[in-house]
Design a protein around this motif. Structure first.
Motif, PDB file in Angstrom:
ATOM      1  N   ILE A  97     -66.742  15.000   6.116  1.00 38.69           N
ATOM      2  CA  ILE A  97     -66.846  13.668   5.989  1.00 38.69           C
ATOM      3  C   ILE A  97     -68.221  13.295   5.726  1.00 38.69           C
ATOM      4  N   GLU A  98     -68.681  12.495   4.602  1.00 39.72           N
ATOM      5  CA  GLU A  98     -70.061  11.740   4.379  1.00 39.72           C
ATOM      6  C   GLU A  98     -69.830  10.606   4.967  1.00 39.72           C
ATOM      7  N   SER A 115     -76.714  12.001  -9.102  1.00 44.07           N
ATOM      8  CA  SER A 115     -75.863  10.836  -8.885  1.00 44.07           C
ATOM      9  C   SER A 115     -75.031  10.667  -7.527  1.00 44.07           C
ATOM     10  N   PHE A 116     -74.900   9.439  -7.034  1.00 42.38           N
ATOM     11  CA  PHE A 116     -74.121   9.365  -5.916  1.00 42.38           C
ATOM     12  C   PHE A 116     -72.776   9.921  -6.281  1.00 42.38           C
ATOM     13  N   LEU A 117     -72.114  10.316  -5.428  1.00 44.63           N
ATOM     14  CA  LEU A 117     -70.776  10.791  -5.339  1.00 44.63           C
ATOM     15  C   LEU A 117     -70.363  12.095  -6.572  1.00 44.63           C
ATOM     16  N   THR A 118     -71.699  12.262  -7.002  1.00 45.22           N
ATOM     17  CA  THR A 118     -71.530  13.794  -7.785  1.00 45.22           C
ATOM     18  C   THR A 118     -71.996  14.854  -7.397  1.00 45.22           C
ATOM     19  N   THR A 119     -71.123  15.866  -7.261  1.00 41.09           N
ATOM     20  CA  THR A 119     -71.925  17.290  -6.722  1.00 41.09           C
ATOM     21  C   THR A 119     -72.306  18.107  -7.784  1.00 41.09           C
ATOM     22  N   GLN A 154     -66.156  15.098  -9.438  1.00 35.63           N
ATOM     23  CA  GLN A 154     -64.974  15.391  -8.473  1.00 35.63           C
ATOM     24  C   GLN A 154     -64.705  14.081  -8.046  1.00 35.63           C
ATOM     25  N   LYS A 155     -63.361  13.806  -8.084  1.00 33.48           N
ATOM     26  CA  LYS A 155     -62.757  12.496  -7.789  1.00 33.48           C
ATOM     27  C   LYS A 155     -62.776  12.436  -6.119  1.00 33.48           C
ATOM     28  N   ARG A 156     -63.413  11.489  -5.504  1.00 27.83           N
ATOM     29  CA  ARG A 156     -63.615  11.231  -4.074  1.00 27.83           C
ATOM     30  C   ARG A 156     -62.559  10.165  -3.638  1.00 27.83           C
ATOM     31  N   ASN A 157     -62.277  10.180  -2.312  1.00 30.00           N
ATOM     32  CA  ASN A 157     -61.513   9.188  -1.602  1.00 30.00           C
ATOM     33  C   ASN A 157     -62.579   8.526  -0.606  1.00 30.00           C
ATOM     34  N   VAL A 158     -62.880   7.254  -1.042  1.00 31.99           N
ATOM     35  CA  VAL A 158     -64.006   6.512  -0.295  1.00 31.99           C
ATOM     36  C   VAL A 158     -63.373   5.348   0.372  1.00 31.99           C
ATOM     37  N   LEU A 159     -64.135   5.182   1.847  1.00 35.17           N
ATOM     38  CA  LEU A 159     -63.444   4.075   2.637  1.00 35.17           C
ATOM     39  C   LEU A 159     -64.569   3.325   2.731  1.00 35.17           C
ATOM     40  N   LEU A 160     -64.458   2.193   2.350  1.00 37.48           N
ATOM     41  CA  LEU A 160     -65.585   1.067   2.571  1.00 37.48           C
ATOM     42  C   LEU A 160     -65.135   0.245   4.014  1.00 37.48           C
ATOM     43  N   VAL A 161     -65.797   0.189   5.045  1.00 40.97           N
ATOM     44  CA  VAL A 161     -65.417  -0.544   6.270  1.00 40.97           C
ATOM     45  C   VAL A 161     -66.498  -1.605   6.493  1.00 40.97           C
ATOM     46  N   VAL A 162     -65.705  -2.819   6.519  1.00 41.32           N
ATOM     47  CA  VAL A 162     -66.456  -4.131   6.541  1.00 41.32           C
ATOM     48  C   VAL A 162     -65.648  -4.946   8.061  1.00 41.32           C
ATOM     49  N   ALA A 163     -66.398  -6.126   8.136  1.00 46.71           N
ATOM     50  CA  ALA A 163     -65.909  -6.609   9.308  1.00 46.71           C
ATOM     51  C   ALA A 163     -65.049  -7.908   8.875  1.00 46.71           C
ATOM     52  N   HIS A 164     -65.459  -8.663   7.919  1.00 46.22           N
ATOM     53  CA  HIS A 164     -64.835  -9.920   7.521  1.00 46.22           C
ATOM     54  C   HIS A 164     -64.530  -9.908   6.097  1.00 46.22           C
ATOM     55  N   ILE A 169     -59.570  10.436   3.441  1.00 42.39           N
ATOM     56  CA  ILE A 169     -61.212  10.024   3.228  1.00 42.39           C
ATOM     57  C   ILE A 169     -62.002  11.205   3.177  1.00 42.39           C
ATOM     58  N   ASP A 170     -62.825  11.192   2.292  1.00 40.64           N
ATOM     59  CA  ASP A 170     -63.984  12.345   2.447  1.00 40.64           C
ATOM     60  C   ASP A 170     -65.362  11.710   2.471  1.00 40.64           C
ATOM     61  N   LEU A 171     -65.363  10.171   2.475  1.00 39.74           N
ATOM     62  CA  LEU A 171     -66.781   9.793   2.386  1.00 39.74           C
ATOM     63  C   LEU A 171     -66.520   8.045   3.131  1.00 39.74           C
ATOM     64  N   ILE A 172     -67.258   7.776   3.921  1.00 41.29           N
ATOM     65  CA  ILE A 172     -67.352   6.479   4.604  1.00 41.29           C
ATOM     66  C   ILE A 172     -68.620   5.607   3.992  1.00 41.29           C
ATOM     67  N   ILE A 173     -68.543   4.349   3.797  1.00 38.40           N
ATOM     68  CA  ILE A 173     -69.614   3.452   3.446  1.00 38.40           C
ATOM     69  C   ILE A 173     -69.225   2.026   4.324  1.00 38.40           C
ATOM     70  N   THR A 174     -70.561   1.757   4.944  1.00 36.92           N
ATOM     71  CA  THR A 174     -70.313   0.613   6.011  1.00 36.92           C
ATOM     72  C   THR A 174     -71.683  -0.004   6.100  1.00 36.92           C
ATOM     73  N   PHE A 175     -72.014  -0.983   6.965  1.00 41.18           N
ATOM     74  CA  PHE A 175     -73.225  -1.757   7.189  1.00 41.18           C
ATOM     75  C   PHE A 175     -74.233  -0.790   7.956  1.00 41.18           C
ATOM     76  N   ASP A 176     -75.454  -0.831   7.975  1.00 41.61           N
ATOM     77  CA  ASP A 176     -76.438  -0.357   8.763  1.00 41.61           C
ATOM     78  C   ASP A 176     -76.639  -0.799  10.331  1.00 41.61           C
ATOM     79  N   ARG A 177     -77.466  -0.545  11.047  1.00 48.43           N
ATOM     80  CA  ARG A 177     -77.553  -1.074  12.320  1.00 48.43           C
ATOM     81  C   ARG A 177     -77.787  -2.757  12.332  1.00 48.43           C
TER      82      ARG A 177
END
Length: 260
Positions: A178-179, A32-36, A41-51, A142-150
């Motif tokens: 960092i993932e 599962s995503f975020l499961t090791t 294990q509680k993760r610190n996730v950063l979602l990076v967006v533009a607007h 933060i140990d995991l980042i999520i954002t847009f693809d190219r």
């Protein structure tokens, strides 16, 4: 008569797909995503967006997945979306939407840098983006980042720049702990078939290991509508149609970013 059968089949498929999302539970597994290794294990996730509104239009399945499983989610919005002079309004709308999405407001941050203004043709400096994102990583562990693809789902240049800002961070300051994951942009047919796209997304995910790709279904798609409705300055008829028919309302395909 043939057209009636086609339309009826599409309606049945749409309803069946929606029922799959609403009524099929997905217990955590080793992959599962975020499961090791099957252990929480509680993760610190950063979602990076533009607007403001990117989080509701494109990432709500991911946000729902992360928050419902007890992880810490931080959202970094790199502009206030001031292309039409409504930046301050849109900033407040983002906070209202995040309240619907169950993201603590103290974990939502918007920026208004002169170099990072909303608009087609506005090129954002990737080095500056990498520096800003690195600061957020250090501030919040933060140990995991999520954002847009190219491609950035819609091809908006600001979305694409955010992707390359994250990629530059990973290339210039490699941090083994960092993932980074990107939201996969689909073709235009899949983009507008609503919940029906979950079958394609599930098949795509099955062809890759959990180390490379995950399909996250939106367990509460109604929240996507409620959250997007908080962006009242943007809640015009064509965006209402987008949220209803966009596959990103119902599922997110996340692919791991690998920097060589």
């Amino acid at each position: 008569m043939a057209w009636v059968l086609i339309v009826a089949s599409l309606v049945v498929l749409w309803v069946a797909s929606l029922c799959k999302i609403l009524y099929t539970s997905s217990p955590p597994s080793r992959n599962s995503f975020l499961t090791t290794g099957g252990a929480f294990q509680k993760r610190n996730v950063l979602l990076v967006v533009a607007h403001p509104d990117d989080e509701s239009m494109f990432f709500s399945p991911t946000i729902s997945y992360i928050t419902s499983r007890g992880h810490n989610l931080h959202i970094l919005c790199l502009s206030i979306g001031d292309a039409d002079g409504k930046g301050n309004i849109r900033k407040e709308e983002l906070y209202q939407a995040c309240a619907i999405l169950k993201v603590p407001l103290q974990q939502v941050k918007t920026l208004d840098y002169p170099e990072l203004q909303d608009g087609f043709g506005k090129v954002w400096n990737h080095t500056l983006l990498a520096k800003i994102i690195e600061g957020e990583i250090n501030s919040h562990g933060i140990d995991l980042i999520i954002t847009f693809d190219r491609y950035g789902v819609s091809g908006h240049c600001n979305h694409c720049d955010v992707h390359y800002g994250v990629r530059k961070l990973l290339q210039d300051t490699p941090q083994g702990n960092i993932e980074a994951w990107e939201l996969v942009s689909t073709n235009i047919l899949r983009k507008y078939i609503g919940p029906v796209d979950i079958w394609f997304s599930i098949l795509d995910a099955m062809q890759h290991s959990g180390e490379v790709m995950h399909c996250l279904l939106n367990e509460h798609p109604q929240k996507s509508f409620l959250a997007m409705a908080q962006h009242s300055s943007q809640w015009v008829w064509f965006r209402k149609l987008f949220v209803a028919f966009s596959s990103y309302t119902y599922a997110n395909m996340l692919r791991r970013i690998e920097c060589m």
